[in-house]
Design a protein around this motif. Structure first.
Motif, PDB file in Angstrom:
ATOM      1  N   LEU A 114       0.819  -1.208   0.000  1.00  0.00           N
ATOM      2  CA  LEU A 114       0.000   0.000   0.000  1.00  0.00           C
ATOM      3  C   LEU A 114       0.853   1.259   0.000  1.00  0.00           C
ATOM      4  CD1 LEU A 114      -2.871  -0.966   2.469  1.00  0.00           C
ATOM      5  CD2 LEU A 114      -3.149  -0.238   0.101  1.00  0.00           C
ATOM      6  N   GLN A 115       1.949   1.243   0.744  1.00  0.00           N
ATOM      7  CA  GLN A 115       2.810   2.421   0.793  1.00  0.00           C
ATOM      8  C   GLN A 115       3.343   2.779  -0.586  1.00  0.00           C
ATOM      9  OE1 GLN A 115       4.999   3.696   4.714  1.00  0.00           O
ATOM     10  NE2 GLN A 115       5.872   1.831   3.920  1.00  0.00           N
ATOM     11  N   ILE A 116       3.784   1.773  -1.340  1.00  0.00           N
ATOM     12  CA  ILE A 116       4.331   2.031  -2.675  1.00  0.00           C
ATOM     13  C   ILE A 116       3.246   2.551  -3.609  1.00  0.00           C
ATOM     14  CG2 ILE A 116       5.417   0.961  -4.685  1.00  0.00           C
ATOM     15  CD1 ILE A 116       6.802  -0.982  -2.796  1.00  0.00           C
ATOM     16  N   ILE A 117       2.095   1.886  -3.616  1.00  0.00           N
ATOM     17  CA  ILE A 117       1.020   2.285  -4.524  1.00  0.00           C
ATOM     18  C   ILE A 117       0.523   3.688  -4.200  1.00  0.00           C
ATOM     19  CG2 ILE A 117      -1.325   1.744  -5.273  1.00  0.00           C
ATOM     20  CD1 ILE A 117      -0.664  -1.199  -4.880  1.00  0.00           C
ATOM     21  N   GLN A 118       0.297   3.980  -2.934  1.00  0.00           N
ATOM     22  CA  GLN A 118      -0.202   5.298  -2.550  1.00  0.00           C
ATOM     23  C   GLN A 118       0.815   6.391  -2.841  1.00  0.00           C
ATOM     24  OE1 GLN A 118      -1.233   4.725   1.548  1.00  0.00           O
ATOM     25  NE2 GLN A 118      -3.186   3.731   1.079  1.00  0.00           N
ATOM     26  N   HIS A 119       2.104   6.084  -2.654  1.00  0.00           N
ATOM     27  CA  HIS A 119       3.138   7.076  -2.938  1.00  0.00           C
ATOM     28  C   HIS A 119       3.174   7.408  -4.428  1.00  0.00           C
ATOM     29  CE1 HIS A 119       6.943   9.223  -2.615  1.00  0.00           C
ATOM     30  NE2 HIS A 119       7.398   8.499  -3.629  1.00  0.00           N
ATOM     31  N   ILE A 120       3.109   6.381  -5.274  1.00  0.00           N
ATOM     32  CA  ILE A 120       3.129   6.615  -6.725  1.00  0.00           C
ATOM     33  C   ILE A 120       1.864   7.345  -7.163  1.00  0.00           C
ATOM     34  CG2 ILE A 120       3.139   5.476  -8.978  1.00  0.00           C
ATOM     35  CD1 ILE A 120       4.846   3.267  -7.768  1.00  0.00           C
ATOM     36  N   LYS A 121       0.733   6.958  -6.611  1.00  0.00           N
ATOM     37  CA  LYS A 121      -0.532   7.605  -6.973  1.00  0.00           C
ATOM     38  C   LYS A 121      -0.539   9.081  -6.587  1.00  0.00           C
ATOM     39  CE  LYS A 121      -5.531   7.189  -6.252  1.00  0.00           C
ATOM     40  NZ  LYS A 121      -6.612   6.420  -5.560  1.00  0.00           N
ATOM     41  N   ARG A 122       0.069   9.407  -5.462  1.00  0.00           N
ATOM     42  CA  ARG A 122       0.052  10.777  -4.962  1.00  0.00           C
ATOM     43  C   ARG A 122       1.073  11.667  -5.664  1.00  0.00           C
ATOM     44  NH1 ARG A 122       0.569   9.333  -0.244  1.00  0.00           N
ATOM     45  NH2 ARG A 122       2.829   9.559  -0.015  1.00  0.00           N
ATOM     46  N   THR A 123       2.187  11.118  -6.112  1.00  0.00           N
ATOM     47  CA  THR A 123       3.288  11.948  -6.598  1.00  0.00           C
ATOM     48  C   THR A 123       3.601  11.790  -8.086  1.00  0.00           C
ATOM     49  OG1 THR A 123       4.892  10.228  -5.953  1.00  0.00           O
ATOM     50  CG2 THR A 123       4.375  11.929  -4.317  1.00  0.00           C
ATOM     51  N   TYR A 124       3.157  10.697  -8.742  1.00  0.00           N
ATOM     52  CA  TYR A 124       3.526  10.471 -10.138  1.00  0.00           C
ATOM     53  C   TYR A 124       2.360   9.758 -10.825  1.00  0.00           C
ATOM     54  CZ  TYR A 124       6.907   9.688 -13.955  1.00  0.00           C
ATOM     55  OH  TYR A 124       7.586   9.707 -15.158  1.00  0.00           O
ATOM     56  N   SER A 125       1.388  10.511 -11.246  1.00  0.00           N
ATOM     57  CA  SER A 125       0.148   9.945 -11.792  1.00  0.00           C
ATOM     58  C   SER A 125       0.390   9.152 -13.077  1.00  0.00           C
ATOM     59  CB  SER A 125      -0.873  11.058 -12.054  1.00  0.00           C
ATOM     60  OG  SER A 125      -0.334  12.032 -12.946  1.00  0.00           O
ATOM     61  N   LYS A 126       1.335   9.560 -13.897  1.00  0.00           N
ATOM     62  CA  LYS A 126       1.600   8.856 -15.154  1.00  0.00           C
ATOM     63  C   LYS A 126       2.098   7.445 -14.884  1.00  0.00           C
ATOM     64  CE  LYS A 126       3.977   9.459 -19.586  1.00  0.00           C
ATOM     65  NZ  LYS A 126       4.904  10.323 -20.370  1.00  0.00           N
ATOM     66  N   LEU A 127       3.020   7.303 -13.931  1.00  0.00           N
ATOM     67  CA  LEU A 127       3.517   5.972 -13.577  1.00  0.00           C
ATOM     68  C   LEU A 127       2.408   5.144 -12.941  1.00  0.00           C
ATOM     69  CD1 LEU A 127       5.898   4.002 -13.335  1.00  0.00           C
ATOM     70  CD2 LEU A 127       6.455   5.058 -11.138  1.00  0.00           C
ATOM     71  N   TYR A 128       1.533   5.775 -12.180  1.00  0.00           N
ATOM     72  CA  TYR A 128       0.434   5.049 -11.546  1.00  0.00           C
ATOM     73  C   TYR A 128      -0.535   4.494 -12.594  1.00  0.00           C
ATOM     74  CZ  TYR A 128      -3.719   4.106  -8.763  1.00  0.00           C
ATOM     75  OH  TYR A 128      -4.816   3.497  -8.175  1.00  0.00           O
ATOM     76  N   THR A 129      -0.774   5.249 -13.655  1.00  0.00           N
ATOM     77  CA  THR A 129      -1.653   4.773 -14.727  1.00  0.00           C
ATOM     78  C   THR A 129      -1.078   3.528 -15.385  1.00  0.00           C
ATOM     79  OG1 THR A 129      -2.409   7.036 -15.132  1.00  0.00           O
ATOM     80  CG2 THR A 129      -2.780   5.408 -16.877  1.00  0.00           C
ATOM     81  N   HIS A 130       0.228   3.547 -15.685  1.00  0.00           N
ATOM     82  CA  HIS A 130       0.870   2.369 -16.271  1.00  0.00           C
ATOM     83  C   HIS A 130       0.887   1.203 -15.288  1.00  0.00           C
ATOM     84  CE1 HIS A 130       2.186   5.266 -19.289  1.00  0.00           C
ATOM     85  NE2 HIS A 130       2.647   4.259 -20.028  1.00  0.00           N
ATOM     86  N   LEU A 131       1.029   1.507 -13.994  1.00  0.00           N
ATOM     87  CA  LEU A 131       1.034   0.450 -12.987  1.00  0.00           C
ATOM     88  C   LEU A 131      -0.323  -0.228 -12.915  1.00  0.00           C
ATOM     89  CD1 LEU A 131       2.273  -1.081 -10.567  1.00  0.00           C
ATOM     90  CD2 LEU A 131       1.611   0.842  -9.121  1.00  0.00           C
ATOM     91  N   SER A 132      -1.378   0.530 -12.980  1.00  0.00           N
ATOM     92  CA  SER A 132      -2.730  -0.039 -12.914  1.00  0.00           C
ATOM     93  C   SER A 132      -3.015  -0.933 -14.109  1.00  0.00           C
ATOM     94  CB  SER A 132      -3.764   1.087 -12.850  1.00  0.00           C
ATOM     95  OG  SER A 132      -3.526   1.928 -11.735  1.00  0.00           O
ATOM     96  N   GLN A 133      -2.444  -0.588 -15.283  1.00  0.00           N
ATOM     97  CA  GLN A 133      -2.694  -1.370 -16.496  1.00  0.00           C
ATOM     98  C   GLN A 133      -1.733  -2.549 -16.627  1.00  0.00           C
ATOM     99  OE1 GLN A 133      -2.352   1.525 -19.617  1.00  0.00           O
ATOM    100  NE2 GLN A 133      -4.262   2.617 -19.045  1.00  0.00           N
TER     101      GLN A 133
END
Length: 554
Positions: free
Chosen positions: A168-187
């Protein structure tokens, strides 16, 4: 360095003087200014500020606010409220009655800006003022050292929840600070099981399956962040600080997985994915992470039967007036005696003051500590740890070591000079002949080894024997009784000023809190010893004017 101009309040108005003069003198806050000068913080903290832009509040003012907060053990929000409504605190801070400039976030940001090293410097500035006024530093002074445990501000969780925290810490950190990487992570790396709860009432088979899936998803997340698809995007992260934080969180998750999981079939064995199971408690490392949110916290033992999860705080105190000379937080599983020499050396090198004696409990009385403290021309007084034989047979103190002959003699008079180096324990293992031991009538009571009894002799044997002899003298007994004085200081810091259950997380924040607590305790002593006494405020000055409670007739 350019001169920094701080924000000032100017001269107080007549209405401010009227309000402050109507408030009775406070027994503590009205006397602090007599004995402590906080203005050193303005120059000490000047490198933190720029000469351009809006003028900042003076660091001396903010240090006073941190000081008040630690004295009352306020939270940041409680401190914000106290500045607004407590007149005696406004008078101590030197701000107008109408002042409402600080909020709780300002206090937290200022602590982060200063860091523990600057708070440590502030502690030593106040300690230097106490030294100049003769409150400590005499040649016959004794320094006391001890530690007390703290309970970390975390929830105790099992391995399943711990792995969830790391993911959760990794996912929330990426979601909060780097939305582009979070989009690729979700896909590219869909995670489905990491939010599922593990019920205690679930069947054992279901629990094993859920745990295995969670461990697989944890490793999958780490693998995806290192994949060729994610690497270019990850290293294009513009915010270097947030990128580094993400790497730290990945390291925390990987360590949690390594310390709590064990692969059953790491290569799949023809199945769709590998399987993992939880390590038994005995196989988990004792130095393992206990919380993903505070990875520095460790489990420790106060006694053989009492355990805790948190840190320990070392306290070095002058017995002359009870001032705290040095304090440092350490991991809960660290041996207390390891910090004795560095803490004493720091004080001696900083102030060029040598105490007559350093007194501690058994944990500080190791041979290495005694030797190093003796080289500093200081006497270390501490109980000698009693050596025991885990087999329940004859203990080592039944054997006599002769340093001049470098040989060990057993209770029946047999001697040996045959020895083998033991680097781990810093000494030698003396060995008796197997034939001699087997012919001895005490063989069954002495050893179960057919090759003969072995006796360990430390490199510090002579200095430990000197310490044992000194402890039996009247002076040594008085010194060991004096070490209990530090317990009062530990109780005050732990229970009166909130260090037993700190609100903070992380050892850096705990170090700031411990330094501020040391300042508070020292200033309280300085006020008691140096400031003029203030008559307490009574609502009725004459006893005749007091309203007496009615007495019930018999």
């Amino acid at each position: 360095m350019a001169h920094i101009q701080y924000k000032t309040f100017g001269q107080l108005t007549l209405s401010d003087y009227e309000v402050f003069s109507s408030v009775p003198a406070h027994p503590f806050w009205s006397r602090v200014e007599e004995v402590v000068d906080f203005s050193f913080a303005d120059q000490l903290c000047a490198p933190l500020y720029s000469t351009k832009g809006q003028r900042p509040y003076a660091p001396s003012l903010k240090l006073k606010i941190h000081f008040v907060q630690r004295y009352h053990n306020y939270s940041d929000r409680e401190m914000e409220e106290a500045i607004l409504y407590h007149l005696h605190l406004k008078r101590f801070l030197g701000v107008p009655v109408s002042f409402n400039g600080f909020d709780h976030s300002t206090l937290g940001l200022d602590r982060d800006r200063m860091g523990s090293d600057l708070f440590d410097a502030c502690h030593h500035h106040i300690l230097s003022q106490a030294l100049a006024k003769g409150l400590w530093g005499k040649e016959d002074d004794r320094w006391l050292i001890d530690s007390f445990h703290t309970y970390a501000n975390i929830a105790k969780v099992g391995s399943y929840r711990l792995i969830q925290q790391g993911i959760l810490q990794i996912i929330q950190h990426i979601k909060r600070t780097y939305s582009k990487l979070y989009t690729h992570l979700s896909q590219g790396c869909p995670l489905k099981s990491f939010l599922k709860r593990l019920s205690d009432q679930a069947p054992e088979g279901d629990r094993l399956v859920l745990f295995s899936r969670l461990a697989v998803e944890g490793y999958s997340l780490l693998h995806w962040l290192e994949s060729e698809r994610a690497k270019p995007l990850f290293w294009a992260w513009e915010n270097d600080k947030q990128q580094l934080r993400c790497l730290e969180l990945q390291g925390i998750l990987y360590q949690i997985l390594q310390e709590n999981t064990k692969p059953v079939n790491p290569y799949g064995d023809g199945q769709a994915q590998p399987q993992y199971k939880e390590l038994p408690k005995k196989e988990k490392p004792t130095d393992r992470i206990r919380s993903a949110y505070d990875p520095e916290v460790r489990g420790g033992h106060k006694t053989k039967s009492m355990t805790f999860t948190g840190d320990k705080i070392q306290v070095l105190e002058s017995r002359q007036n009870g001032l705290i000379l040095n304090t440092e937080p350490i991991p809960g599983n660290e041996w207390d005696g390891d910090r004795l020499v560095p803490m004493v050396e720091e004080m001696v090198s900083r102030y060029h003051v040598l105490p007559k004696q350093v007194i501690g409990d058994t944990a500080y009385g190791t041979g290495g500590n005694r030797q190093k403290i003796k080289e500093m021309q200081i006497l270390l007084s501490a109980p000698i740890q009693r050596s025991t034989n885990p087999t329940g047979l004859l203990e080592s103190n039944w054997f006599v070591y002769d340093p001049s002959m470098d040989e060990v003699t057993c209770p029946l008079g047999y001697s040996t000079s045959k020895k083998v180096r033991n680097n781990k324990n810093q000494g030698y293992q003396f060995k008796f002949q197997g034939e001699t031991c087997q012919a001895c009538p005490l063989f069954d009571q002495c050893t179960t080894n057919e090759k003969g009894r072995t006796v360990f002799i430390s490199d510090f044997y002579e200095i430990m024997e000197q310490g044992k002899s000194y402890n039996q003298t009247d002076e040594g007994k008085n010194a060991l009784r004096a070490r209990y004085d530090v317990e009062r200081t530990n109780h005050e810091a732990a229970n009166h000023h909130g260090l037993r259950k700190p609100r903070t997380r992380g050892r850096e924040s705990l170090r700031i809190t411990s330094k501020l607590t040391a300042m508070v305790i020292n200033v309280k002593i300085m006020v008691k010893k140096l400031a003029e006494s203030i008559q307490p405020f009574y609502r009725y000055k004459n006893c005749e004017n007091r309203v007496k409670a009615p007495v019930c007739p018999n």
